[in-house]
Scaffold this motif. Structure first.
Motif, PDB file in Angstrom:
ATOM      1  N   PRO A   1       5.216   2.017  29.703  1.00 47.38           N
ATOM      2  CA  PRO A   1       6.636   2.346  29.818  1.00 47.38           C
ATOM      3  C   PRO A   1       6.921   3.833  29.839  1.00 47.38           C
ATOM      4  O   PRO A   1       7.976   4.249  30.303  1.00 47.38           O
ATOM      5  N   PHE A   2       6.002   4.663  29.350  1.00 40.61           N
ATOM      6  CA  PHE A   2       6.189   6.109  29.400  1.00 40.61           C
ATOM      7  C   PHE A   2       5.323   6.754  30.473  1.00 40.61           C
ATOM      8  O   PHE A   2       5.078   7.952  30.454  1.00 40.61           O
ATOM      9  N   ALA A   3       4.813   5.937  31.424  1.00 39.06           N
ATOM     10  CA  ALA A   3       4.052   6.397  32.582  1.00 39.06           C
ATOM     11  C   ALA A   3       2.621   6.797  32.226  1.00 39.06           C
ATOM     12  O   ALA A   3       1.696   6.521  32.974  1.00 39.06           O
ATOM     13  N   TYR A   4       2.406   7.479  31.106  1.00 37.11           N
ATOM     14  CA  TYR A   4       1.080   7.899  30.670  1.00 37.11           C
ATOM     15  C   TYR A   4       0.533   6.897  29.654  1.00 37.11           C
ATOM     16  O   TYR A   4       1.293   6.251  28.931  1.00 37.11           O
ATOM     17  N   THR A   5      -0.787   6.794  29.559  1.00 38.68           N
ATOM     18  CA  THR A   5      -1.381   5.903  28.571  1.00 38.68           C
ATOM     19  C   THR A   5      -1.292   6.475  27.169  1.00 38.68           C
ATOM     20  O   THR A   5      -1.454   5.763  26.180  1.00 38.68           O
ATOM     21  N   ASP A   6      -1.034   7.763  27.067  1.00 41.29           N
ATOM     22  CA  ASP A   6      -0.830   8.383  25.768  1.00 41.29           C
ATOM     23  C   ASP A   6       0.043   9.618  25.969  1.00 41.29           C
ATOM     24  O   ASP A   6       0.000  10.248  27.019  1.00 41.29           O
ATOM     25  N   LEU A   7       0.845   9.953  24.969  1.00 39.12           N
ATOM     26  CA  LEU A   7       1.703  11.126  25.038  1.00 39.12           C
ATOM     27  C   LEU A   7       1.231  12.158  24.034  1.00 39.12           C
ATOM     28  O   LEU A   7       1.027  11.850  22.862  1.00 39.12           O
ATOM     29  N   ALA A   8       1.071  13.384  24.510  1.00 37.10           N
ATOM     30  CA  ALA A   8       0.672  14.481  23.633  1.00 37.10           C
ATOM     31  C   ALA A   8       1.893  14.996  22.883  1.00 37.10           C
ATOM     32  O   ALA A   8       2.954  15.194  23.475  1.00 37.10           O
ATOM     33  N   ALA A   9       1.742  15.200  21.574  1.00 35.53           N
ATOM     34  CA  ALA A   9       2.836  15.790  20.804  1.00 35.53           C
ATOM     35  C   ALA A   9       3.147  17.177  21.355  1.00 35.53           C
ATOM     36  O   ALA A   9       2.235  17.941  21.682  1.00 35.53           O
ATOM     37  N   ALA A  10       4.406  17.504  21.461  1.00 37.77           N
ATOM     38  CA  ALA A  10       4.767  18.789  22.080  1.00 37.77           C
ATOM     39  C   ALA A  10       6.080  19.284  21.532  1.00 37.77           C
ATOM     40  O   ALA A  10       6.914  18.510  21.055  1.00 37.77           O
ATOM     41  N   LYS A  11       6.274  20.577  21.585  1.00 36.88           N
ATOM     42  CA  LYS A  11       7.549  21.215  21.315  1.00 36.88           C
ATOM     43  C   LYS A  11       7.885  22.100  22.511  1.00 36.88           C
ATOM     44  O   LYS A  11       6.982  22.650  23.147  1.00 36.88           O
ATOM     45  N   PRO A  12       9.169  22.244  22.830  1.00 39.02           N
ATOM     46  CA  PRO A  12       9.525  23.124  23.948  1.00 39.02           C
ATOM     47  C   PRO A  12       9.123  24.564  23.648  1.00 39.02           C
ATOM     48  O   PRO A  12       9.071  24.990  22.490  1.00 39.02           O
ATOM     49  N   LEU A  13       8.829  25.311  24.693  1.00 40.30           N
ATOM     50  CA  LEU A  13       8.601  26.735  24.533  1.00 40.30           C
ATOM     51  C   LEU A  13       9.891  27.409  24.071  1.00 40.30           C
ATOM     52  O   LEU A  13      10.995  26.924  24.327  1.00 40.30           O
ATOM     53  N   GLU A  14       9.764  28.518  23.389  1.00 39.81           N
ATOM     54  CA  GLU A  14      10.927  29.285  22.949  1.00 39.81           C
ATOM     55  C   GLU A  14      11.765  29.666  24.163  1.00 39.81           C
ATOM     56  O   GLU A  14      11.305  30.366  25.067  1.00 39.81           O
ATOM     57  N   ILE A  15      13.002  29.181  24.187  1.00 47.52           N
ATOM     58  CA  ILE A  15      13.848  29.351  25.370  1.00 47.52           C
ATOM     59  C   ILE A  15      14.120  30.819  25.660  1.00 47.52           C
ATOM     60  O   ILE A  15      14.374  31.212  26.803  1.00 47.52           O
ATOM     61  N   GLY A  16      14.036  31.677  24.632  1.00 50.08           N
ATOM     62  CA  GLY A  16      14.290  33.095  24.832  1.00 50.08           C
ATOM     63  C   GLY A  16      13.302  33.775  25.754  1.00 50.08           C
ATOM     64  O   GLY A  16      13.575  34.853  26.288  1.00 50.08           O
ATOM     65  N   ARG A  17      12.143  33.165  25.971  1.00 50.49           N
ATOM     66  CA  ARG A  17      11.140  33.751  26.862  1.00 50.49           C
ATOM     67  C   ARG A  17      11.482  33.566  28.329  1.00 50.49           C
ATOM     68  O   ARG A  17      10.911  34.221  29.192  1.00 50.49           O
ATOM     69  N   GLN A  18      12.393  32.664  28.617  1.00 50.05           N
ATOM     70  CA  GLN A  18      12.690  32.310  30.004  1.00 50.05           C
ATOM     71  C   GLN A  18      13.533  33.397  30.671  1.00 50.05           C
ATOM     72  O   GLN A  18      14.461  33.939  30.067  1.00 50.05           O
ATOM     73  N   HIS A  19      13.209  33.709  31.915  1.00 48.82           N
ATOM     74  CA  HIS A  19      13.953  34.701  32.699  1.00 48.82           C
ATOM     75  C   HIS A  19      14.919  33.989  33.650  1.00 48.82           C
ATOM     76  O   HIS A  19      14.533  33.046  34.342  1.00 48.82           O
ATOM     77  N   ARG A  20      16.155  34.464  33.676  1.00 51.04           N
ATOM     78  CA  ARG A  20      17.175  33.904  34.556  1.00 51.04           C
ATOM     79  C   ARG A  20      18.159  35.009  34.951  1.00 51.04           C
ATOM     80  O   ARG A  20      18.282  36.026  34.265  1.00 51.04           O
ATOM     81  N   HIS A  21      18.884  34.789  36.054  1.00 56.52           N
ATOM     82  CA  HIS A  21      20.080  35.554  36.314  1.00 56.52           C
ATOM     83  C   HIS A  21      21.184  34.982  35.424  1.00 56.52           C
ATOM     84  O   HIS A  21      21.163  33.794  35.078  1.00 56.52           O
TER      85      HIS A  21
END
Length: 434
Positions: A332-352
């Motif tokens: 149901p989650f497409a993968y046979t296993d899901l790796a635990a994860a946290k999002p990257l620190e959003i402050g590192r992202q570059h945008r206009h």
């Protein structure tokens, strides 16, 4: 082939839509399956006041969900009540009883879906959840199977129809946020307590689910940076128009070398993008793969019938798996296993960036703002100001060159303390890659 018997728990909008489809489309469903889906049990706290669709004759009509999940003739349980309390008991009770489960519950699946899936797997039953995101768009099936061979790099979505309706009305009619919200509540698009919709929490749960499907990770919804739409006003759309943009509550997930950037927040979108044309209560998902490039999915995100279609389609898929047991089921989650994860620190992202100010007019304002931006190594792209006679509450906009979010947030924080500010600056990313 033997018929498959269903237990439906929850007869609200989604449950009622599901029953209507099962009744009115029964013959067509049977033609596709080669056997019939029978509604054997229904449950609701107010079931005695419900009128069931013609053609349905359940053996059990009850207010106690335990009677449904323990009924010996029920093969599949559909949990359609929502929330994370009783709903979890229903789902886990059905799994413990050896019954497969179909759910439309995005909040429960986002928070506990993986642990529930593991319990289902241990019991040898199926968990299906297509209706939990974008009710009228089969986006789970797309990510889990349709484009499973691709390597998804970026995913953008408009995942909350209420917020999209409100933003569309503000843009097209120049109405204030509170006025549009009241109208949305009157029309039934928004709940009496609209917090989950307008503050981005509903969309956040949905993004956590889509990230699992697209990237094979397990995210905690509370870890996803989230901003709502309460501060968006008609003046922001006036300035966005000058930039040939619109404003959407955008769910974003982007894979980079060392992790994943994810966010839910209002953002400017170029009107040249297909996503900018998604209006009203509609939802859309856009993905970009390394090999398959761009794909786009559009439809109604909620409502009894669109979501009911997703539920019934899941019921059909699970019913097929009972005739006979397939050699390989799609997880149901497409993968046979899901790796635990946290999002990257959003402050590192570059945008206009788009910065909208409301100030008390006086000399030296641009000088002071420019000085703060320079301190943080941020370059100005343009300064925009519409004619306005109210010098005590004067709006204007500065757009920024591509800059790290951490620097922009720090600059905005310092700007908010300047004495001429009527309110803190509004900072929105300008998304150019959708």
């Amino acid at each position: 082939m033997k018929d498959v018997n269903l237990g439906i728990v929850g007869l609200g909008n989604v449950g009622s839509g599901t029953l209507t489809i099962l009744a009115e489309n029964a013959d067509e469903i049977a033609r596709k399956l080669g056997f019939r889906l029978n509604v054997t049990a229904v449950c609701s706290r107010s079931v005695k006041s419900k009128n069931l669709p013609a053609g349905l004759a359940p053996k059990l009509i009850t207010t106690d969900w335990r009677e449904v999940v323990s009924h010996p003739d029920v093969d599949i349980v559909a949990e359609l009540i929502g929330g994370t309390g009783t709903a979890r008991e229903v789902v886990e009770g059905a799994i413990a009883a050896g019954k497969s489960v179909v759910t439309a519950n995005k909040e429960l699946v986002a928070l506990e879906g993986v642990s529930i899936w593991k319990k289902a797997e241990a019991q040898g039953v199926t968990l299906a959840m297509e209706a939990s995101v974008c009710g009228g768009i089969p986006i789970h099936a797309v990510l889990r199977e349709g484009i499973a061979g691709d390597h998804i790099e970026t995913l953008f979505g408009i995942l909350n129809g209420t917020s999209n309706y409100i933003l569309t009305e503000i843009e097209e009619n120049g109405s204030a946020f509170n006025d549009v919200l009241a109208e949305a509540q009157r029309l039934g698009y928004a709940e009496a307590d609209p917090t989950a919709d307008v503050d981005g929490f509903d969309a956040r749960s949905k993004l956590a689910l889509l990230a699992s499907l697209a990237f094979g990770v397990q995210l905690t919804p509370g870890d996803i940076p989230t901003e709502g739409i309460r501060r968006i006003s008609p003046i922001d759309f006036h300035y966005a128009k000058q930039l040939d943009c619109t404003i959407k509550l955008l769910c974003s997930a982007r894979r980079v070398e060392d992790g994943l950037f994810v966010s839910v927040r209002p953002a400017l979108l170029s009107k040249k993008t297909i996503m900018a044309g998604v209006k009203g209560a509609y939802n859309a998902v856009w993905s970009r793969g390394k090999f398959g490039a761009d794909t786009f999915y559009y439809g109604r995100g909620a409502g009894p019938n669109p979501t009911g279609v997703a539920v019934v389609s899941d019921l059909m898929r699970v019913a097929r798996s009972l005739h006979p047991e397939p050699a390989h089921r799609v997880p149901p989650f497409a993968y046979t296993d899901l790796a635990a994860a946290k999002p990257l620190e959003i402050g590192r992202q570059h945008r206009h960036w788009y910065l909208r100010f409301r100030i008390t007019d006086q000399p030296g304002i641009i000088r002071d703002l420019s000085s703060i931006l320079a301190e943080h190594s941020i370059s100005i792209d343009a300064v925009l100001q519409l004619p306005d006679l109210d010098k005590q509450n004067l709006p204007f906009v500065i757009t920024l060159e591509n800059s790290p979010e951490s620097a922009v947030r720090a600059a905005v924080e310092k700007m908010s303390k300047l004495p001429f500010m009527v309110e803190p600056p509004l900072a929105l990313p300008i998304e150019r890659g959708v």
